[in-house]
Design an enzyme around this catalytic site. Sequence first.
Site, PDB file in Angstrom:
ATOM      1  N   HIS A  30      -6.675  12.515   8.512  1.00 10.45           N
ATOM      2  CA  HIS A  30      -7.104  11.189   8.066  1.00 10.45           C
ATOM      3  C   HIS A  30      -7.443  10.305   9.266  1.00 10.45           C
ATOM      4  O   HIS A  30      -8.463   9.602   9.265  1.00 10.45           O
ATOM      5  CB  HIS A  30      -5.998  10.547   7.228  1.00 10.45           C
ATOM      6  N   ASP A 136      -7.891   3.832   3.915  1.00 10.42           N
ATOM      7  CA  ASP A 136      -7.685   5.151   3.329  1.00 10.42           C
ATOM      8  C   ASP A 136      -7.208   4.967   1.892  1.00 10.42           C
ATOM      9  O   ASP A 136      -6.457   4.043   1.579  1.00 10.42           O
ATOM     10  CB  ASP A 136      -6.622   5.898   4.154  1.00 10.42           C
TER      11      ASP A 136
END
Length: 490
Positions: A30, A136
């Site tokens: 990520h 995110d």
Amino acid sequence: MASVNSARKYDTKRSDKVIVVVVPFVAQGHLNLLVHLSRLIASYNLPVYFVGLSVDIAAVKPRIEGWSPSDYPTLRFHEFPAPPAYLSNTNPTMECQSYLEFLASAMNAAAYLRSPIGSLLKELSPKCERLVVVHDALMVNTVKDAVVQNLETYNFFVGSAFHDASLVWEVLRKILHVPSFLWKLVGRFVLPAGAVVPDRLPIPSSCYPPEFFKFIVDQRKTNAFCKGNLFDACRAIEGPYLDLLAMVYKLARKGPVWGIGPFNPVVTKRNTKTDQDSSSKTPRHKCLEWLDKQPPKSVIFVSFGTQTVLSDHQLHELAEGLEQSGQNFIWVVKDLTKGYKNTKINLPAGFEERVEGRGLILRDWVPQLEILDHVSTGGFLTHCGWNSCMESMCRGVPLATWPIQYDQPRNAILITEVLKTGIPIKDWESRDEITTSTTIRNAIRRLMASPEGEELRNKAAEAGRAVKESVMEGGISRLEMDNFIAHITR
């Protein structure tokens, strides 16, 4: 997109009205993707704050490939001290009992960051007309409580559009209480052209540890306030699924959808000896020198990412399958170490001696992009993490799929059943079974030494060309990114 190497000359007066804050989830894949996204946004001459824990940012910077933060003066790394006893996923040599400890630590860190990120947003708010937060999708709860008048938030999804679109399609059927046989008929009239949702898909709760699955569901439940959705997806290969998501999100008033992938460089440097820049002082990795000596498309690359732990029994079956296949291979085995300790793995006795010259065993960091881009690489045996899938597709390399967890089982179905650029070695239904050396041997031979494998390579190469074109000037992914920037600077 990935070919952008310098800031674009957008109207600076217009850019001064907007500040962008990028909030990644505290996991290696990520963090890597969102730092690339930060670079892309900064290339439009917008001020960008990439925020995270100091230990993670310190680990992310050295792994940046293809560009330097110093080339983007509007990109800032804003660090926060890590909470006590934080286990950083960016440090794979850190000792712990299992990856579940990393997950628990990451979820705790997401909650810990809520206060410092909220304070930063309040500090930045008076400095701009619009404060844009790209977070995110696993950090919704981290930013949702920020009390800022001029705030707009946008979700970023690190997985495939197919993964989320297939989930949304299944949820719709359950909400509407439509029987499966009727839902197929509905799909013929409702699904965007080209969208295929296979009948048998993994149950989401079976793909994630229970605590982490609850964490994800909680983020989705509180996602009503976001103004749009960004996907690490390319319309050249996932257009129908982005269209399906756009249709559903519009009905749910969750904002527009942009497919702005891929983020990794679509062309790597020095992938053969003749391509090496003679002025470069950085030596090529030994595996690239080894690849130079192999015939074209003869090597299968084997890597399961940074989180996978295979049993000793399964490791031995994999080793025997590779040996029996007769194919050249590069096998990254360090990441398969139990307990995430940097120790040597016990391969079958005499294995490395028997495959010497035909197989290369690597136990440290490898230049995955350069391996996949090398003319001698003809296949990739992978766990189907989306980063690896995208990197392989960009380079026209077909896959042998072996999903382990998370979104990987659906990614494997996208590759093998929808795009048809790979073959399965292990499917999700048999996840608790040992995959035998015979099964592994036969799958590798199919991929590397059969007419079927050659057809897969041709399809993968066609997909790779389409993806590369999408990130060039005028390409669809570049246009999607332009559209997103125009939206936030409107």
